[in-house]
Design a protein around this motif. Structure first.
Motif, PDB file in Angstrom:
ATOM      1  N   SER A 137       0.529  -0.568  -0.569  1.00  0.00           N
ATOM      2  CA  SER A 137      -0.392  -0.123   0.056  1.00  0.00           C
ATOM      3  C   SER A 137       0.338   1.104   0.198  1.00  0.00           C
ATOM      4  CB  SER A 137      -0.958   0.073   1.883  1.00  0.00           C
ATOM      5  OG  SER A 137      -0.535  -0.212   2.273  1.00  0.00           O
ATOM      6  N   SER A 138       2.273   1.190   0.952  1.00  0.00           N
ATOM      7  CA  SER A 138       2.783   2.300   0.212  1.00  0.00           C
ATOM      8  C   SER A 138       3.519   2.094  -0.702  1.00  0.00           C
ATOM      9  CB  SER A 138       4.247   1.944   1.741  1.00  0.00           C
ATOM     10  OG  SER A 138       4.550   1.376   2.208  1.00  0.00           O
ATOM     11  N   ARG A 139       3.777   1.137  -1.930  1.00  0.00           N
ATOM     12  CA  ARG A 139       4.285   1.110  -3.134  1.00  0.00           C
ATOM     13  C   ARG A 139       5.507   1.003  -2.260  1.00  0.00           C
ATOM     14  NH1 ARG A 139       2.092   1.526  -7.570  1.00  0.00           N
ATOM     15  NH2 ARG A 139       4.141   2.221  -8.866  1.00  0.00           N
ATOM     16  N   THR A 140       6.362   0.788  -1.759  1.00  0.00           N
ATOM     17  CA  THR A 140       7.982   0.633  -1.051  1.00  0.00           C
ATOM     18  C   THR A 140       7.702  -1.605  -0.914  1.00  0.00           C
ATOM     19  OG1 THR A 140       7.293   0.311   1.034  1.00  0.00           O
ATOM     20  CG2 THR A 140       7.969   2.455   0.196  1.00  0.00           C
ATOM     21  N   PRO A 141       8.719  -1.635  -1.222  1.00  0.00           N
ATOM     22  CA  PRO A 141       9.703  -3.702  -1.150  1.00  0.00           C
ATOM     23  C   PRO A 141      10.037  -3.259   0.338  1.00  0.00           C
ATOM     24  CG  PRO A 141      10.768  -1.818  -2.564  1.00  0.00           C
ATOM     25  CD  PRO A 141      10.459  -0.876  -1.971  1.00  0.00           C
ATOM     26  N   LEU A 142       9.330  -4.768   0.630  1.00  0.00           N
ATOM     27  CA  LEU A 142       9.498  -5.683   1.627  1.00  0.00           C
ATOM     28  C   LEU A 142      10.551  -6.426   1.466  1.00  0.00           C
ATOM     29  CD1 LEU A 142       8.954  -5.517   4.555  1.00  0.00           C
ATOM     30  CD2 LEU A 142       7.072  -7.469   4.370  1.00  0.00           C
ATOM     31  N   ILE A 143      12.260  -5.670   2.702  1.00  0.00           N
ATOM     32  CA  ILE A 143      12.995  -6.645   2.842  1.00  0.00           C
ATOM     33  C   ILE A 143      13.200  -7.495   3.838  1.00  0.00           C
ATOM     34  CG2 ILE A 143      15.751  -6.084   3.096  1.00  0.00           C
ATOM     35  CD1 ILE A 143      15.500  -4.101   1.669  1.00  0.00           C
ATOM     36  N   THR A 144      12.619  -9.104   3.957  1.00  0.00           N
ATOM     37  CA  THR A 144      12.684  -9.981   3.935  1.00  0.00           C
ATOM     38  C   THR A 144      14.692 -10.969   4.945  1.00  0.00           C
ATOM     39  OG1 THR A 144      12.320 -11.683   3.043  1.00  0.00           O
ATOM     40  CG2 THR A 144      10.465  -9.989   4.624  1.00  0.00           C
ATOM     41  N   LEU A 145      14.408 -10.715   6.474  1.00  0.00           N
ATOM     42  CA  LEU A 145      15.840 -11.701   6.566  1.00  0.00           C
ATOM     43  C   LEU A 145      15.597 -12.363   7.484  1.00  0.00           C
ATOM     44  CD1 LEU A 145      19.084 -11.919   6.551  1.00  0.00           C
ATOM     45  CD2 LEU A 145      18.844 -11.072   8.821  1.00  0.00           C
ATOM     46  N   TRP A 146      15.335 -14.403   6.301  1.00  0.00           N
ATOM     47  CA  TRP A 146      14.913 -15.167   7.186  1.00  0.00           C
ATOM     48  C   TRP A 146      15.888 -15.791   7.902  1.00  0.00           C
ATOM     49  CZ3 TRP A 146      10.108 -17.478   5.793  1.00  0.00           C
ATOM     50  CH2 TRP A 146       9.578 -16.566   4.746  1.00  0.00           C
ATOM     51  N   THR A 147      16.017 -15.752   9.337  1.00  0.00           N
ATOM     52  CA  THR A 147      16.700 -16.278  10.092  1.00  0.00           C
ATOM     53  C   THR A 147      16.325 -17.511  11.856  1.00  0.00           C
ATOM     54  OG1 THR A 147      16.586 -14.774  11.838  1.00  0.00           O
ATOM     55  CG2 THR A 147      18.112 -13.830   9.921  1.00  0.00           C
ATOM     56  N   GLU A 170      16.411   5.502   0.750  1.00  0.00           N
ATOM     57  CA  GLU A 170      15.304   6.607   0.710  1.00  0.00           C
ATOM     58  C   GLU A 170      15.744   7.616  -0.575  1.00  0.00           C
ATOM     59  OE1 GLU A 170      15.581   8.275   5.038  1.00  0.00           O
ATOM     60  OE2 GLU A 170      14.245   6.445   6.014  1.00  0.00           O
ATOM     61  N   ALA A 171      16.613   7.570  -1.039  1.00  0.00           N
ATOM     62  CA  ALA A 171      16.093   8.622  -1.648  1.00  0.00           C
ATOM     63  C   ALA A 171      15.469   8.437  -2.254  1.00  0.00           C
ATOM     64  CB  ALA A 171      18.540   9.119  -2.324  1.00  0.00           C
ATOM     65  N   GLU A 172      16.117   6.788  -2.566  1.00  0.00           N
ATOM     66  CA  GLU A 172      15.554   5.680  -4.268  1.00  0.00           C
ATOM     67  C   GLU A 172      14.159   5.360  -3.836  1.00  0.00           C
ATOM     68  OE1 GLU A 172      18.112   5.390  -2.798  1.00  0.00           O
ATOM     69  OE2 GLU A 172      19.940   5.259  -4.359  1.00  0.00           O
ATOM     70  N   GLY A 173      13.339   5.872  -2.871  1.00  0.00           N
ATOM     71  CA  GLY A 173      11.982   5.511  -2.242  1.00  0.00           C
ATOM     72  C   GLY A 173      11.681   4.778  -1.280  1.00  0.00           C
ATOM     73  N   GLY A 174      12.357   4.357  -0.240  1.00  0.00           N
ATOM     74  CA  GLY A 174      12.372   3.493   0.736  1.00  0.00           C
ATOM     75  C   GLY A 174      11.955   2.463   0.566  1.00  0.00           C
ATOM     76  N   VAL A 175      12.303   1.657   2.364  1.00  0.00           N
ATOM     77  CA  VAL A 175      12.257   0.264   1.888  1.00  0.00           C
ATOM     78  C   VAL A 175      11.614  -0.491   4.004  1.00  0.00           C
ATOM     79  CG1 VAL A 175      14.068  -0.966   0.032  1.00  0.00           C
ATOM     80  CG2 VAL A 175      14.759  -0.068   3.217  1.00  0.00           C
ATOM     81  N   GLY A 176      10.759  -0.787   3.561  1.00  0.00           N
ATOM     82  CA  GLY A 176      10.952  -1.602   5.028  1.00  0.00           C
ATOM     83  C   GLY A 176      11.177  -3.307   5.369  1.00  0.00           C
ATOM     84  N   PHE A 177      11.886  -3.718   6.358  1.00  0.00           N
ATOM     85  CA  PHE A 177      11.925  -3.985   6.697  1.00  0.00           C
ATOM     86  C   PHE A 177      11.751  -4.681   8.244  1.00  0.00           C
ATOM     87  CE2 PHE A 177      16.043  -5.852   9.809  1.00  0.00           C
ATOM     88  CZ  PHE A 177      16.660  -6.788   9.202  1.00  0.00           C
ATOM     89  N   CYS A 178      12.491  -6.470   7.937  1.00  0.00           N
ATOM     90  CA  CYS A 178      12.008  -7.254   8.783  1.00  0.00           C
ATOM     91  C   CYS A 178      13.023  -8.820   9.435  1.00  0.00           C
ATOM     92  CB  CYS A 178      10.555  -7.481   8.746  1.00  0.00           C
ATOM     93  SG  CYS A 178       9.946  -8.785   7.889  1.00  0.00           S
TER      94      CYS A 178
END
Length: 180
Positions: free
Chosen positions: A57-67, A91-99
């Motif tokens: 919905s925010s048009r930002t990729p979600l980066i996931t680290l599987w641990t 952020e300059a490229e549009g931002g990301v989400g991370f979890c």
């Protein structure tokens, strides 16, 4: 009177908002700037789906680290990735989400998430764009995951997607897993 309203507003700038020098038609509001978002660790499949919806919905990729809790490499990679995202890389490229996805959490282990996203080794860095796993850019090599410069460029590249749905497998339902 002109229908154009300048983007410059005399009120103080609030966090997350940018002053836009671009003229916009019939708008007195300021444009939102994309920023990086860090989410809580995922221990249940529904949490992953929620974060996917938020990032879509925010048009930002979600980066996931599987641990996993027993993975020594994971304990090195997670703080590095988290510090990069917190420092504003992407952020300059549009931002990301991370979890972080805790693969050895009971609810994650009993679900089919690992099979769904072809998680074959730990740690794995996997990006989601518009809810679609980007399996072609998935990283499982521990030396790459520990390389700060490589991770900075990878995050910037993923942030440029901005909901464009590019590079997600593209070769059918299984993302090219069964090529002839």
């Amino acid at each position: 009177m002109s229908p154009w309203i300048a983007g410059k507003v005399s009120s103080p700038v609030m966090k997350g908002l940018c002053r836009s020098p671009v003229m916009r038609t019939f708008s007195a509001s300021r444009r939102l700037c994309a920023g990086n978002q860090i989410y809580n660790s995922i221990r249940q499949p529904n949490d992953l789906h929620t974060y996917q919806l938020l990032s879509s919905s925010s048009r930002t990729p979600l980066i996931t680290l599987w641990t996993t809790s027993w993975c020594a490499t994971c304990h090195v990679v997670k703080p590095l990735l988290k510090s990069l995202v917190e420092s504003g890389v992407g952020e300059a490229e549009g931002g990301v989400g991370f979890c972080e996805v805790q693969f050895d959490a009971p609810d994650i282990m009993t679900s089919s998430l690992g099979m769904d996203y072809m998680i074959t080794s730990i740690p794995t860095l996997l990006s989601f764009d518009a809810g679609e796993a980007q399996v072609l850019t998935k990283i499982t090599d521990g030396s790459k995951l520990a390389d700060r410069h490589f991770l900075e460029e990878w995050i910037r590249t993923e942030a440029r997607r901005r909901g464009g749905r590019g590079g997600g497998g593209g070769l059918g339902v299984f993302g090219g897993l069964f090529r002839s």
